[in-house]
Design a protein around this motif. Structure first.
Motif, PDB file in Angstrom:
ATOM      1  N   GLY A 136      -1.319 -41.572  28.583  1.00  0.00           N
ATOM      2  CA  GLY A 136       0.098 -41.894  28.499  1.00  0.00           C
ATOM      3  C   GLY A 136       0.936 -40.705  28.058  1.00  0.00           C
ATOM      4  O   GLY A 136       2.137 -40.653  28.313  1.00  0.00           O
ATOM      5  N   ASP A 159       6.581 -35.108  33.153  1.00  0.00           N
ATOM      6  CA  ASP A 159       6.009 -36.370  32.665  1.00  0.00           C
ATOM      7  C   ASP A 159       4.483 -36.335  32.662  1.00  0.00           C
ATOM      8  O   ASP A 159       3.854 -35.673  33.487  1.00  0.00           O
ATOM      9  CB  ASP A 159       6.445 -37.530  33.586  1.00  0.00           C
ATOM     10  N   GLU A 163       2.648 -41.961  31.864  1.00  0.00           N
ATOM     11  CA  GLU A 163       4.093 -42.162  31.697  1.00  0.00           C
ATOM     12  C   GLU A 163       4.740 -42.430  33.060  1.00  0.00           C
ATOM     13  O   GLU A 163       5.603 -43.307  33.192  1.00  0.00           O
ATOM     14  CB  GLU A 163       4.642 -40.868  31.084  1.00  0.00           C
ATOM     15  N   ASP A 166       3.919 -45.867  34.063  1.00  0.00           N
ATOM     16  CA  ASP A 166       4.683 -46.834  33.256  1.00  0.00           C
ATOM     17  C   ASP A 166       6.150 -46.893  33.685  1.00  0.00           C
ATOM     18  O   ASP A 166       6.753 -47.966  33.724  1.00  0.00           O
ATOM     19  CB  ASP A 166       4.582 -46.487  31.763  1.00  0.00           C
ATOM     20  N   LYS A 167       6.723 -45.726  34.025  1.00  0.00           N
ATOM     21  CA  LYS A 167       8.142 -45.706  34.408  1.00  0.00           C
ATOM     22  C   LYS A 167       8.363 -46.353  35.771  1.00  0.00           C
ATOM     23  O   LYS A 167       9.349 -47.062  35.982  1.00  0.00           O
ATOM     24  CB  LYS A 167       8.663 -44.264  34.399  1.00  0.00           C
TER      25      LYS A 167
END
Ligand code: KG4
Ligand code: ZN
Length: 355
Positions: A136, A159, A163, A166-167
């Motif tokens: 992450g 990023d 991440e 997740d985004k």
């Protein structure tokens, strides 16, 4: 030799007990997912408080599961970074306190080293090996040469991969954490439906052959959604105007692009990195994938095919040891204690800590 390991750097309170024969005697994991779900991501203050509330219970549960007492533990290890500082401090302080009470060594563990060395706990893996660390907070390519000697040869310039997962999941209104949700949805989607950019690769950026960039990919997903919605991105409109099938197609196309990017970078490493050019020094036969994103079966499959073609063996830890867990922290404790690498009780916690 038996080590008790404590992990509290993010949203899992985990305590494990591992011995030097690679037996995981206990690996208790108390997940905070339900606590953070409604916010769509980890709230640092809530995380630290929750660790504080549960950690002693998780420690006692680990002892119970392993059926051993504190007196039988030869060392106490705890994640001291990188991570959410308040959360790190909770586990680290417990480790130091136990080490003081029972007069046994304290081992300050780098969370990334935990992920990186997990494959040595689960497999008969010798140094050196090539590793892709995808979590992450990180996305790195590393040559693990020996204990404590890790050469980072590539990393993300924006990023982290988890991440990005997740985004994208958040844009699709999928619950946190998004990685597993994207993987699930992608199974029903057409991976060739959308063509997403591969930042750094498409731009033919030869200065950064081994690095990653995911921010442009995330933006491209947003643009694609805006095209379908017909106006500026808005989470509410996603559910009104984007069908489940389209969400699945986006997930699958995103995941495929991620797979392409990872393989492209690893291929570059094998083709162009000094270490691999010099056949005498490169005795690397194994490729390890580690960190939370390594729980992704689709990516494992792609990397496994890549490894086979490249005469490498892919090693991916079992699912439970991919995401954050205490076993990996206890294991690095075993490795350090075996080599007499003991830490001071005034070891400072680190929000950032390079390998
Ligand atoms: O290693 P980890 O548990 O925590 C950190 O050290 O950051 O990694 C968590 C990350 C999250 O971003 C999560 O979405 C991602 O790993 N992840 C996945 C999958 N399972 C977890 N990403 C893609 N596919 C998965 N199956
Ligand atoms: Zn992690």
């Amino acid at each position: 030799m038996i080590v008790l390991g404590i992990e509290t750097s993010c949203d899992e309170s985990s305590v494990a007990i591992v011995d030097d024969n690679k037996n995981i005697l206990a690996n208790e994991i108390f997940s905070q997912i339900d606590l953070h779900k409604i916010y769509g991501g980890v709230v640092p203050e809530l995380s630290a408080r929750s660790h504080l509330e549960v950690i002693d219970k998780v420690i006692l549960q680990a002892l119970k599961t392993a059926n051993i007492s504190f007196e039988q533990i030869d060392g106490f290890s705890a994640t001291c970074g990188p991570g959410l500082i308040g959360s790190v401090i909770v586990g680290m302080t417990c480790g130091k306190a136990l080490s003081t009470i029972y007069q046994k060594p304290f081992l300050a563990i780098n969370h990334l080293e935990g992920h990186l060395l997990t494959a040595r706990l689960t497999n008969d893996l010798k140094f050196p090996y090539l590793a892709l660390l995808v979590s992450g907070g990180h996305c790195q390519i590393i040559i693990a040469k020996s204990l404590g000697n890790y050469q980072k040869i590539g990393e993300t310039i924006d990023d982290a991969l988890g991440e990005a997962f997740d985004k994208v999941a958040q844009m699709l209104n999928l619950p946190y954490p998004g990685g597993p949700q994207i993987e699930k949805l992608a199974k029903m989607g057409d991976e060739n439906k959308f063509k997403f950019p591969r930042p750094l690769i498409d731009a033919k950026n030869h200065d950064r052959l081994f690095d990653f960039s995911f921010s442009g990919l995330k933006t491209a997903v947003r643009r694609e959604l805006e095209k379908i919605i017909g106006e500026e991105f808005n989470n509410k409109l996603v559910d009104e105007k984007i069908s489940m099938q389209t969400k699945a197609d986006i997930s699958a196309s995103f995941q495929k692009t991620v797979g392409d990017i990872l393989i492209n970078r690893l291929q570059n490493v094998l083709n162009f990195h000094e270490y691999f050019k010099n056949k005498n020094t490169s005795s690397i036969n194994n490729l390890v994938i580690a960190g939370g994103v390594s729980a992704n079966k689709y990516l494992i499959e792609r990397l496994s095919n890549f490894a086979n073609k490249s005469d490498l063996q892919l090693i991916s830890p079992p699912l439970k040891l991919c995401t954050d867990n205490g076993a990996m922290i206890a294991w690095v404790g075993i490795e350090k204690l075996t080599n007499n690498l003991i830490d001071d009780l005034n070891f400072a916690p680190k929000a950032r800590w390079n390998l």
